[in-house]
Design an enzyme around this catalytic site. Sequence first.
Site, PDB file in Angstrom:
ATOM      1  N   GLU A 160       2.198  -4.212  17.410  1.00 41.07           N
ATOM      2  CA  GLU A 160       1.975  -3.180  16.400  1.00 41.07           C
ATOM      3  C   GLU A 160       0.520  -2.754  16.443  1.00 41.07           C
ATOM      4  OE1 GLU A 160       2.575  -4.741  12.446  1.00 41.07           O
ATOM      5  OE2 GLU A 160       1.137  -6.360  12.723  1.00 41.07           O
ATOM      6  N   THR A 181       0.871  -1.177   0.000  1.00 43.71           N
ATOM      7  CA  THR A 181       0.000   0.000   0.000  1.00 43.71           C
ATOM      8  C   THR A 181       0.903   1.219   0.000  1.00 43.71           C
ATOM      9  OG1 THR A 181      -1.616  -1.237   1.292  1.00 43.71           O
ATOM     10  CG2 THR A 181      -1.889   1.171   1.190  1.00 43.71           C
ATOM     11  N   LYS A 188       4.152  -8.535   4.122  1.00 43.13           N
ATOM     12  CA  LYS A 188       2.797  -8.008   3.934  1.00 43.13           C
ATOM     13  C   LYS A 188       2.070  -8.962   2.986  1.00 43.13           C
ATOM     14  CE  LYS A 188       0.246  -3.787   3.503  1.00 43.13           C
ATOM     15  NZ  LYS A 188       0.163  -2.409   3.049  1.00 43.13           N
TER      16      LYS A 188
HETATM   17  C1  LIG Z   1      -5.050  -2.574   4.728  1.00 45.98           C
HETATM   18  C2  LIG Z   1      -4.413  -1.915   3.774  1.00 45.98           C
HETATM   19  O1  LIG Z   1      -3.231  -1.233   3.975  1.00 45.98           O
HETATM   20  C3  LIG Z   1      -2.911  -0.914   5.285  1.00 45.98           C
HETATM   21  C4  LIG Z   1      -3.813   0.113   5.797  1.00 45.98           C
HETATM   22  C5  LIG Z   1      -3.408   1.437   5.831  1.00 45.98           C
HETATM   23  C6  LIG Z   1      -4.351   2.466   6.380  1.00 45.98           C
HETATM   24  O2  LIG Z   1      -5.554   2.186   6.446  1.00 45.98           O
HETATM   25  O3  LIG Z   1      -3.859   3.545   6.731  1.00 45.98           O
HETATM   26  C7  LIG Z   1      -2.160   1.832   5.357  1.00 45.98           C
HETATM   27  C8  LIG Z   1      -1.252   0.900   4.938  1.00 45.98           C
HETATM   28  C9  LIG Z   1      -1.479  -0.505   5.279  1.00 45.98           C
HETATM   29  N1  LIG Z   1      -0.918  -0.756   6.573  1.00 45.98           N
HETATM   30  C10 LIG Z   1      -4.906  -1.834   2.385  1.00 45.98           C
HETATM   31  O4  LIG Z   1      -5.943  -2.455   2.103  1.00 45.98           O
HETATM   32  O5  LIG Z   1      -4.236  -1.156   1.588  1.00 45.98           O
HETATM   33  C1  LIG Z   2      -0.560  -5.142   9.920  1.00 46.21           C
HETATM   34  C2  LIG Z   2       0.240  -3.949   9.455  1.00 46.21           C
HETATM   35  N1  LIG Z   2       1.302  -3.548  10.175  1.00 46.21           N
HETATM   36  C3  LIG Z   2       2.071  -2.491   9.785  1.00 46.21           C
HETATM   37  C4  LIG Z   2       1.775  -1.790   8.643  1.00 46.21           C
HETATM   38  C5  LIG Z   2       2.633  -0.612   8.223  1.00 46.21           C
HETATM   39  O1  LIG Z   2       3.310  -0.901   7.039  1.00 46.21           O
HETATM   40  P1  LIG Z   2       3.798   0.268   6.072  1.00 46.21           P
HETATM   41  O2  LIG Z   2       4.626   1.210   6.909  1.00 46.21           O
HETATM   42  O3  LIG Z   2       4.587  -0.437   5.011  1.00 46.21           O
HETATM   43  O4  LIG Z   2       2.568   0.947   5.529  1.00 46.21           O
HETATM   44  C6  LIG Z   2       0.675  -2.182   7.862  1.00 46.21           C
HETATM   45  C7  LIG Z   2       0.367  -1.485   6.592  1.00 46.21           C
HETATM   46  O5  LIG Z   2       0.755  -1.936   5.562  1.00 46.21           O
HETATM   47  C8  LIG Z   2      -0.108  -3.275   8.269  1.00 46.21           C
HETATM   48  O6  LIG Z   2      -1.185  -3.680   7.553  1.00 46.21           O
END
Ligand SMILES: C=C(O[C@@H]1C=C(C(=O)O)C=C[C@H]1N)C(=O)O
Ligand SMILES: Cc1ncc(COP(=O)(O)O)c(C=O)c1O
Length: 285
Positions: A177, A30, A144
């Site tokens: 987290e 994402t 992820k």
């Molecule tokens: C669940 C997704 O991505 C996560 C959610 C967010 C958010 O809602 O801020 C940001 C990045 C990911 N951790 C997704 O469906 O893209």
């Molecule tokens: C479970 C989880 N932990 C942590 C993160 C943070 O990851 P990032 O910094 O790559 O958005 C995310 C989002 O992608 C997530 O879904």
Amino acid sequence: MIATWINGKPADRISCGDRGLAYGDGLFETIAVVGGRPQLWDWHIERLLEGCRRLRLPPPDTGLLWEESTRLCQELDGSSGVLKLTYTRGTGGRGYAPPGNTTPTRILALSAWPQWPASRWEEGVALFLCQTRLAEQPQLAGLKHLNRLEQVLARAEWDDPQWAEGLVRDPSGGPVEGVSSNLFAVVHGRLITPPLDRCGVAGVMRRNIMQLADKLGVPAEVRALSLPVLRTVDEVFMSNSLAGIWPVRALSDRTTWTAPGPVTRRLQSALRRQGVVPGPAQGEK
Ligand SMILES: C=C(O[C@@H]1C=C(C(=O)O)C=C[C@H]1N)C(=O)O
Ligand SMILES: Cc1ncc(COP(=O)(O)O)c(C=O)c1O
């Protein structure tokens, strides 16, 4: 949703035999898009390729992914948006055994920037202490991948909008987290974030914040924190690629922290200067 491409062409349907759908046999990223460009791209792709290595997925043509992603992001006309890249093993027969000769499916989905209130950055957020625990699986820890039922269960634990995010723990009760973010604490000027070698997602923004801390001369370490210790730290914040840094002012067990604390503010300022998440003009109403 603004636009979706599948394997490089405008489309919004995949095979009902796709293993990403059938077994969660795939990965996703994402990615924040600012000024028409996917941000922290190299680190998102690095995590995707590590996932391919561990899942023994044929890796994507990363040059093609970049070309397609930047072309799709032109639909934003320079405004901020979210690019979601989903990469599955592709269509295979029934049964868990991964077929040796599948063609991976790559999905690019472009959506508008989330309309979160500026208070989440400026005043901080309150976290819901989730009961759902993260299972420990070192083979998948940090990735992820598409198996997000733990996050679905954790996020289903509350619907009160006063809780902007949830805090999830490991089986022994140690905070790991957020539901969709990583956790940071500040103790006497030192940054601490929990290890993710058994569960959790190794966030790209977490990695970026650790690098920013280093550049600012803020000592940072990866160390487990019990919930009783977390309750006593000076500052807490959450991070992900879209939120950037959300200071945490409260937990649903009535714990409170100063938000944003001085170290959190320094990191927020550095992140704003870096420009990898939109400024107040886009999305931060
Ligand atoms: C669940 C997704 O991505 C996560 C959610 C967010 C958010 O809602 O801020 C940001 C990045 C990911 N951790 C997704 O469906 O893209
Ligand atoms: C479970 C989880 N932990 C942590 C993160 C943070 O990851 P990032 O910094 O790559 O958005 C995310 C989002 O992608 C997530 O879904």
